[in-house]
Design a protein around this motif. Structure first.
Motif, short mmCIF file in Angstrom:
data_model
loop_
_atom_site.label_atom_id
_atom_site.label_comp_id
_atom_site.label_asym_id
_atom_site.label_seq_id
_atom_site.Cartn_x
_atom_site.Cartn_y
_atom_site.Cartn_z
N THR A 22 0.83 -1.19 0.00
CA THR A 22 0.00 0.00 0.00
C THR A 22 0.87 1.25 0.00
O THR A 22 0.64 2.17 -0.79
CB THR A 22 -0.94 0.00 1.23
OG1 THR A 22 -1.71 -1.20 1.23
CG2 THR A 22 -1.87 1.18 1.21
N CYS A 23 1.89 1.30 0.83
CA CYS A 23 2.80 2.45 0.88
C CYS A 23 3.53 2.62 -0.44
O CYS A 23 3.68 3.74 -0.94
CB CYS A 23 3.80 2.28 2.01
SG CYS A 23 3.07 2.40 3.64
N THR A 69 -1.89 1.60 7.14
CA THR A 69 -1.88 0.82 5.91
C THR A 69 -2.15 -0.66 6.16
O THR A 69 -2.33 -1.41 5.22
CB THR A 69 -0.54 0.99 5.17
OG1 THR A 69 0.51 0.57 6.03
CG2 THR A 69 -0.33 2.42 4.74
N SER A 73 -6.91 0.10 2.29
CA SER A 73 -6.38 -0.26 0.98
C SER A 73 -5.91 1.01 0.27
O SER A 73 -6.12 2.13 0.75
CB SER A 73 -7.47 -0.94 0.14
OG SER A 73 -8.48 -0.01 -0.19
N VAL A 74 -5.28 0.83 -0.87
CA VAL A 74 -4.80 1.97 -1.66
C VAL A 74 -5.98 2.85 -2.06
O VAL A 74 -5.91 4.08 -1.99
CB VAL A 74 -4.04 1.47 -2.91
CG1 VAL A 74 -3.66 2.63 -3.81
CG2 VAL A 74 -2.82 0.69 -2.51
#
Length: 97
Positions: A22-23, A69, A73-74
Motif C-alpha cells: 500500500t505504501c 496501511t 487499501s490503496v
C-alpha cells in the motif's frame, strides 16, 4: 490522486509484508516532480521487523493524516486524500487563488 495540496509525505513500511505494498503504490502515484513541491520521507524496514507500516500526510493547510496501511487499501487512502484535496481546491477557487 490529487497531490497539489500535499506538503509532506512520510512513510514507514516493510517491503516484504502485504501492508508495505500500500505504501509503495501510494508513493508511486506521486508525480515525478513531487520532491520540488513537497517533503518526502521514507523509512524501509528490515525483513524481520515487527514495526507496523504507516503513512503520514501533511497538507498545505496544516491538516495531518496518519493512515494505517494495515487496515486501509490503496483505494481507501486515495479517497481520503482526494476528499480533503477537493475541499482545499474549492476553498482556493472561492477565494480567487
Amino acid at each position: 490522486m490529487i497531490t497539489r495540496f500535499l506538503a509532506e509525505v512520510s512513510t514507514v513500511f516493510n517491503p516484504f509484508r502485504k501492508p508495505g505494498r500500500t505504501c509503495r503504490v501510494v508513493l508511486a502515484h506521486l508525480p515525478a516532480n513531487a520532491r520540488q513541491s513537497m517533503k518526502i520521507n521514507t523509512k524501509v524496514l528490515t525483513k524481520d521487523s515487527k514495526e507496523p507500516s504507516m503513512l503520514k500526510l501533511k497538507f498545505k493547510d496544516g491538516k495531518e493524516m496518519q493512515l494505517d496501511t494495515e487496515k486501509l487499501s490503496v483505494k481507501d487512502i486515495m479517497e481520503e486524500v482526494d476528499r480533503h484535496s477537493r475541499l482545499l481546491k474549492r476553498q482556493a477557487d472561492l477565494s480567487g487563488n
